[in-house]
Structures are given as C-alpha cells and as structure tokens.
Design a protein around this motif. Structure first.
Motif, PDB file in Angstrom:
ATOM      1  N   GLU A   5     -10.399   7.493   1.005  1.00 42.14           N
ATOM      2  CA  GLU A   5     -10.092   7.372  -0.425  1.00 42.14           C
ATOM      3  C   GLU A   5      -8.594   7.190  -0.684  1.00 42.14           C
ATOM      4  O   GLU A   5      -8.156   7.226  -1.826  1.00 42.14           O
ATOM      5  CB  GLU A   5     -10.589   8.622  -1.160  1.00 42.14           C
ATOM      6  N   SER A   6      -7.832   6.985   0.397  1.00 41.08           N
ATOM      7  CA  SER A   6      -6.387   6.854   0.225  1.00 41.08           C
ATOM      8  C   SER A   6      -5.938   5.408   0.112  1.00 41.08           C
ATOM      9  O   SER A   6      -4.745   5.124   0.124  1.00 41.08           O
ATOM     10  CB  SER A   6      -5.657   7.531   1.386  1.00 41.08           C
ATOM     11  N   GLY A   7      -6.883   4.513   0.011  1.00 44.45           N
ATOM     12  CA  GLY A   7      -6.536   3.100  -0.094  1.00 44.45           C
ATOM     13  C   GLY A   7      -7.295   2.433  -1.218  1.00 44.45           C
ATOM     14  O   GLY A   7      -8.174   3.025  -1.835  1.00 44.45           O
ATOM     15  N   ILE A   8      -6.933   1.219  -1.464  1.00 40.28           N
ATOM     16  CA  ILE A   8      -7.604   0.413  -2.474  1.00 40.28           C
ATOM     17  C   ILE A   8      -8.341  -0.703  -1.740  1.00 40.28           C
ATOM     18  O   ILE A   8      -7.736  -1.457  -0.975  1.00 40.28           O
ATOM     19  CB  ILE A   8      -6.588  -0.186  -3.468  1.00 40.28           C
ATOM     20  N   ARG A   9      -9.615  -0.785  -1.962  1.00 40.04           N
ATOM     21  CA  ARG A   9     -10.403  -1.831  -1.321  1.00 40.04           C
ATOM     22  C   ARG A   9     -10.404  -3.075  -2.199  1.00 40.04           C
ATOM     23  O   ARG A   9     -10.596  -2.993  -3.405  1.00 40.04           O
ATOM     24  CB  ARG A   9     -11.824  -1.341  -1.102  1.00 40.04           C
ATOM     25  N   VAL A  10     -10.185  -4.206  -1.541  1.00 41.94           N
ATOM     26  CA  VAL A  10     -10.183  -5.483  -2.253  1.00 41.94           C
ATOM     27  C   VAL A  10     -11.016  -6.483  -1.465  1.00 41.94           C
ATOM     28  O   VAL A  10     -11.219  -6.335  -0.262  1.00 41.94           O
ATOM     29  CB  VAL A  10      -8.750  -6.028  -2.444  1.00 41.94           C
ATOM     30  N   ALA A  11     -11.484  -7.504  -2.147  1.00 38.76           N
ATOM     31  CA  ALA A  11     -12.190  -8.593  -1.483  1.00 38.76           C
ATOM     32  C   ALA A  11     -11.154  -9.406  -0.699  1.00 38.76           C
ATOM     33  O   ALA A  11     -10.202  -9.924  -1.290  1.00 38.76           O
ATOM     34  CB  ALA A  11     -12.901  -9.467  -2.508  1.00 38.76           C
ATOM     35  N   PRO A  12     -11.293  -9.505   0.615  1.00 38.00           N
ATOM     36  CA  PRO A  12     -10.230 -10.114   1.430  1.00 38.00           C
ATOM     37  C   PRO A  12      -9.995 -11.591   1.176  1.00 38.00           C
ATOM     38  O   PRO A  12      -8.929 -12.101   1.509  1.00 38.00           O
ATOM     39  CB  PRO A  12     -10.718  -9.879   2.857  1.00 38.00           C
ATOM     40  N   HIS A  13     -10.931 -12.269   0.576  1.00 38.39           N
ATOM     41  CA  HIS A  13     -10.770 -13.708   0.330  1.00 38.39           C
ATOM     42  C   HIS A  13     -10.536 -14.017  -1.147  1.00 38.39           C
ATOM     43  O   HIS A  13     -10.644 -15.169  -1.562  1.00 38.39           O
ATOM     44  CB  HIS A  13     -11.993 -14.462   0.851  1.00 38.39           C
ATOM     45  N   SER A  14     -10.205 -12.985  -1.916  1.00 39.94           N
ATOM     46  CA  SER A  14      -9.980 -13.168  -3.345  1.00 39.94           C
ATOM     47  C   SER A  14      -8.519 -12.888  -3.696  1.00 39.94           C
ATOM     48  O   SER A  14      -8.115 -11.719  -3.792  1.00 39.94           O
ATOM     49  CB  SER A  14     -10.887 -12.229  -4.147  1.00 39.94           C
ATOM     50  N   PRO A  15      -7.721 -13.919  -3.880  1.00 40.09           N
ATOM     51  CA  PRO A  15      -6.321 -13.700  -4.249  1.00 40.09           C
ATOM     52  C   PRO A  15      -6.171 -12.844  -5.512  1.00 40.09           C
ATOM     53  O   PRO A  15      -5.273 -12.004  -5.587  1.00 40.09           O
ATOM     54  CB  PRO A  15      -5.776 -15.101  -4.475  1.00 40.09           C
ATOM     55  N   GLN A  24      -1.997  -2.195  -8.618  1.00 40.68           N
ATOM     56  CA  GLN A  24      -2.354  -0.772  -8.652  1.00 40.68           C
ATOM     57  C   GLN A  24      -1.392   0.046  -7.791  1.00 40.68           C
ATOM     58  O   GLN A  24      -0.988   1.146  -8.171  1.00 40.68           O
ATOM     59  CB  GLN A  24      -3.777  -0.560  -8.153  1.00 40.68           C
ATOM     60  N   CYS A  25      -1.034  -0.465  -6.615  1.00 39.72           N
ATOM     61  CA  CYS A  25      -0.104   0.252  -5.731  1.00 39.72           C
ATOM     62  C   CYS A  25       1.285   0.381  -6.346  1.00 39.72           C
ATOM     63  O   CYS A  25       1.984   1.362  -6.111  1.00 39.72           O
ATOM     64  CB  CYS A  25       0.019  -0.475  -4.391  1.00 39.72           C
ATOM     65  N   LEU A  26       1.674  -0.633  -7.105  1.00 43.08           N
ATOM     66  CA  LEU A  26       3.010  -0.622  -7.701  1.00 43.08           C
ATOM     67  C   LEU A  26       3.096   0.260  -8.941  1.00 43.08           C
ATOM     68  O   LEU A  26       4.193   0.640  -9.352  1.00 43.08           O
ATOM     69  CB  LEU A  26       3.444  -2.049  -8.040  1.00 43.08           C
ATOM     70  N   LEU A  34      -1.710   7.441  -4.151  1.00 49.66           N
ATOM     71  CA  LEU A  34      -2.111   6.791  -2.904  1.00 49.66           C
ATOM     72  C   LEU A  34      -1.224   7.211  -1.738  1.00 49.66           C
ATOM     73  O   LEU A  34      -1.715   7.434  -0.632  1.00 49.66           O
ATOM     74  CB  LEU A  34      -2.086   5.271  -3.073  1.00 49.66           C
ATOM     75  N   ARG A  35       0.071   7.323  -1.970  1.00 57.30           N
ATOM     76  CA  ARG A  35       0.979   7.755  -0.900  1.00 57.30           C
ATOM     77  C   ARG A  35       0.642   9.158  -0.440  1.00 57.30           C
ATOM     78  O   ARG A  35       0.570   9.436   0.763  1.00 57.30           O
ATOM     79  CB  ARG A  35       2.436   7.664  -1.365  1.00 57.30           C
TER      80      ARG A  35
END
Length: 65
Positions: A5-15, A24-26, A34-35
């Motif tokens: 749960e410490s990361g953000i999941r994204v679709a790897p082929h979706s810019p 979200q990280c910024l 997240l850190r």
C-alpha cells in the motif's frame, strides 16, 4: 506486490494514468504519506529477514529428505 500500500498503481501503457500517479506523488500530503509508508514497507525486506527465510527454506528441504 512489493510496494504493497506504499505505492500508486498505474496502467503501465497509459501515459495519462502514469501522469496521474506522478501528480499524486508530487502532492505534498499524499507524497509524504507514500514516503512514510515506503520506509515502513522497506523494513520488511531486510537482509536479516531474507537470510532467516532462506535458512528456513533450506531446513524444510533437509527435513523433507
């Protein structure tokens, strides 16, 4: 899987999805969450723990014959 749960999941082929994850990280509050979660998660993957799990696996193999 590793990030839990410490990361953000994204679709790897979706810019667009990747960009959304970066945004979200910024974000200062979400980024700090997240850190902190990442530091806590990293503690689960120490060399000591890896050695203990490896030794346990070897012992199970030896016991099984």
């Amino acid at each position: 899987e590793v990030g839990g749960e410490s990361g953000i999941r994204v679709a790897p082929h979706s810019p667009e999805d990747i960009a959304g994850g970066i945004v979200q990280c910024l974000d200062s509050s979400r980024g700090e969450e997240l850190r902190q979660a990442g530091r806590e998660r990293a503690r689960l993957f120490s060399w000591e723990n890896t050695a203990r799990l490896t030794l346990r696996a070897y012992e199970e193999v030896l016991r099984s014959g």
